[in-house]
Design an enzyme around this catalytic site. Structure first.
Site, mmCIF file in Angstrom:
data_model
loop_
_atom_site.group_PDB
_atom_site.id
_atom_site.type_symbol
_atom_site.label_atom_id
_atom_site.label_comp_id
_atom_site.label_asym_id
_atom_site.label_seq_id
_atom_site.Cartn_x
_atom_site.Cartn_y
_atom_site.Cartn_z
ATOM 1 N N LEU A 162 0.807 -1.222 0.000
ATOM 2 C CA LEU A 162 0.000 0.000 0.000
ATOM 3 C C LEU A 162 0.840 1.273 0.000
ATOM 4 O O LEU A 162 1.863 1.358 0.682
ATOM 5 C CB LEU A 162 -0.934 -0.006 1.211
ATOM 6 C CG LEU A 162 -1.917 -1.182 1.287
ATOM 7 C CD1 LEU A 162 -2.842 -1.026 2.500
ATOM 8 C CD2 LEU A 162 -2.742 -1.320 0.015
ATOM 9 N N HIS A 164 -3.459 4.218 -2.525
ATOM 10 C CA HIS A 164 -4.423 3.308 -1.893
ATOM 11 C C HIS A 164 -5.062 3.976 -0.670
ATOM 12 O O HIS A 164 -6.272 3.876 -0.459
ATOM 13 C CB HIS A 164 -3.721 2.036 -1.400
ATOM 14 C CG HIS A 164 -3.093 1.201 -2.465
ATOM 15 N ND1 HIS A 164 -1.739 1.023 -2.563
ATOM 16 C CD2 HIS A 164 -3.633 0.467 -3.475
ATOM 17 C CE1 HIS A 164 -1.462 0.204 -3.571
ATOM 18 N NE2 HIS A 164 -2.595 -0.142 -4.151
ATOM 19 N N GLN A 202 -5.784 -12.728 -12.504
ATOM 20 C CA GLN A 202 -5.638 -11.545 -13.351
ATOM 21 C C GLN A 202 -4.204 -11.351 -13.846
ATOM 22 O O GLN A 202 -3.903 -10.334 -14.480
ATOM 23 C CB GLN A 202 -6.177 -10.294 -12.657
ATOM 24 C CG GLN A 202 -5.359 -9.787 -11.489
ATOM 25 C CD GLN A 202 -6.092 -8.694 -10.732
ATOM 26 O OE1 GLN A 202 -7.127 -8.915 -10.120
ATOM 27 N NE2 GLN A 202 -5.559 -7.483 -10.782
ATOM 28 N N GLY A 255 -9.557 3.427 -7.989
ATOM 29 C CA GLY A 255 -8.783 4.575 -8.442
ATOM 30 C C GLY A 255 -8.903 4.790 -9.945
ATOM 31 O O GLY A 255 -8.969 3.829 -10.714
ATOM 32 N N LYS A 289 -6.526 5.688 -11.537
ATOM 33 C CA LYS A 289 -5.222 5.206 -12.016
ATOM 34 C C LYS A 289 -5.420 4.039 -12.981
ATOM 35 O O LYS A 289 -4.746 3.922 -13.994
ATOM 36 C CB LYS A 289 -4.388 4.803 -10.797
ATOM 37 C CG LYS A 289 -3.185 3.953 -11.080
ATOM 38 C CD LYS A 289 -2.065 4.786 -11.609
ATOM 39 C CE LYS A 289 -0.773 4.050 -11.786
ATOM 40 N NZ LYS A 289 -0.815 2.618 -11.818
ATOM 41 N N ASP A 290 -6.358 3.144 -12.624
ATOM 42 C CA ASP A 290 -6.704 2.019 -13.497
ATOM 43 C C ASP A 290 -8.066 2.353 -14.113
ATOM 44 O O ASP A 290 -9.099 1.798 -13.738
ATOM 45 C CB ASP A 290 -6.742 0.728 -12.681
ATOM 46 C CG ASP A 290 -5.397 0.453 -12.030
ATOM 47 O OD1 ASP A 290 -4.520 -0.079 -12.704
ATOM 48 O OD2 ASP A 290 -5.217 0.834 -10.857
ATOM 49 N N VAL A 295 -3.363 9.715 -7.347
ATOM 50 C CA VAL A 295 -2.407 10.372 -6.448
ATOM 51 C C VAL A 295 -1.017 10.244 -7.076
ATOM 52 O O VAL A 295 -0.628 9.160 -7.526
ATOM 53 C CB VAL A 295 -2.425 9.727 -5.043
ATOM 54 C CG1 VAL A 295 -1.353 10.334 -4.150
ATOM 55 C CG2 VAL A 295 -3.807 9.887 -4.413
ATOM 56 N N ARG A 350 4.125 -1.064 -8.312
ATOM 57 C CA ARG A 350 5.193 -1.536 -9.198
ATOM 58 C C ARG A 350 6.340 -0.530 -9.310
ATOM 59 O O ARG A 350 7.401 -0.882 -9.830
ATOM 60 C CB ARG A 350 4.632 -1.870 -10.591
ATOM 61 C CG ARG A 350 3.763 -3.129 -10.571
ATOM 62 C CD ARG A 350 3.383 -3.592 -11.971
ATOM 63 N NE ARG A 350 2.805 -4.929 -11.977
ATOM 64 C CZ ARG A 350 1.488 -5.181 -11.996
ATOM 65 N NH1 ARG A 350 0.625 -4.197 -12.008
ATOM 66 N NH2 ARG A 350 1.039 -6.425 -11.991
#
Ligand code: AMP
Length: 297
Positions: free
Chosen positions: A41, A45, A70, A156, A158-159, A185, A196
């Site tokens: 995290l 997150h 996934q 998020g 972000k994805d 963020v 990552r």
């Protein structure tokens, strides 16, 4: 059975136990907010958890699960960072109520079997680069929603494609869950936070800044229309040939055709060394005339 204490990030490993807690909470007619994560995290997150805590009376459940279905066969499932202890400390510090951290066998006792099919939205962008990824993602999100009896779930931007696919699943499968999107963020230099990023060397991290720089360059040219946006972003990426770009695409806000007068999204995925990173930004062409003048977004 873990002893549950609100705000103390009580950890549950068993599906039956988190289900029992959340069912009891729902019986009190109080909301349950699910924040699905794969752990390791960071502040991105934690911003989702903070947003979850703003929902009055909510029980905030953070799931930490590196979901095998996934990941493709050549992806980083085994190497993915697993830091449960420090994750729980971070969640306790910001007052998450419960952490659901199951083993893979707990979530897939029969192996991968019944799966959710994403439909055409799952075939583009990330779906084209990572076959099967979104089927695995939607399947685990559906299972987590069921087990947590959640009224709300936070994801998020972000994805971005993931967020839209979860919204689509909730609509198409008539799930009684409100899906909430949360802003990306970033580090102060623009790099989008990602678990990552931990894989990057110092030099690679410098190079990774190219992604957000490309998106910013694109956004800066919004006043000149779609072609100028793409060309500006492309030029920034091309200046760093060691970055292997998977895609750079401008699409409508729902990831369909570009809306030359409305809200759109500029999305990039690229590999830096063996680390694959994603980023995106909103591009609004608005309803004003295209003037040829660049404008900051
Ligand atoms: P992950 O652990 O990468 O599966 O991410 C879990 C959730 O956190 C997803 O909804 C992500 O979109 C979200 N997330 C990851 N990074 C960020 C970030 N930098 N800003 C906002 N949300 C993020």
């Amino acid at each position: 059975m873990s002893t549950f204490q609100p705000g103390q990030a009580t950890v549950f490993h068993a599906a039956s136990e988190i289900a029992q807690l959340t069912r009891a909470w729902r019986k009190l007619a109080r909301p349950v907010v699910l924040v699905p994560t794969m752990g390791a995290l960071h502040a991105g997150h934690l911003s989702l958890v903070t947003q979850a805590k703003r929902i009055p009376g909510a029980l905030v459940v953070v799931s930490i699960f590196v979901n095998p279905t996934q990941f493709g066969p050549s992806e980083d499932l085994a190497a993915y960072p697993r830091t449960l202890e420090t994750d729980v400390e971070k969640l306790r510090a910001i007052g998450a109520d419960a952490v659901f951290a199951p083993a893979a066998e707990e979530m897939y006792p029969h192996g991968p079997r019944t799966m959710i099919t994403p439909g055409p939205l799952g075939d583009i962008l990330e779906g084209a680069s990572r076959p099967g990824h979104f089927a695995g993602m939607l399947t685990i999100v559906h299972k987590l929603m069921q087990l947590s009896h959640c009224t709300h779930a936070i994801f998020g931007e972000k994805d971005y494609q993931q967020l839209l696919l979860v919204q689509q699943m909730v609509t198409d499968l008539n799930l009684d869950v409100q899906v909430i999107g949360s802003a990306i963020v970033r580090e102060t230099d623009g790099l989008a936070l990602s678990s990552r990023n931990a894989y990057l060397s110092t030099e690679q991290r410098e190079l990774a800044l190219t992604l957000s720089a490309a998106l910013t360059a694109g956004a800066y040219h919004a006043g000149q229309g779609p072609e100028a946006v793409l060309a500006a972003a492309q030029a920034v990426l091309e200046a760093q040939p060691s970055i292997a770009v998977d895609y750079l695409e401008l699409r409508g806000a729902q990831l369909g055709d570009v809306d030359p007068r409305g809200a759109n999204r500029l999305l990039v995925a690229a590999r830096i060394g063996s680390t694959r990173l994603l980023d995106n930004v909103g591009i609004d062409f608005g309803s004003e005339e295209v003037t040829g003048q660049p404008r900051p977004s």
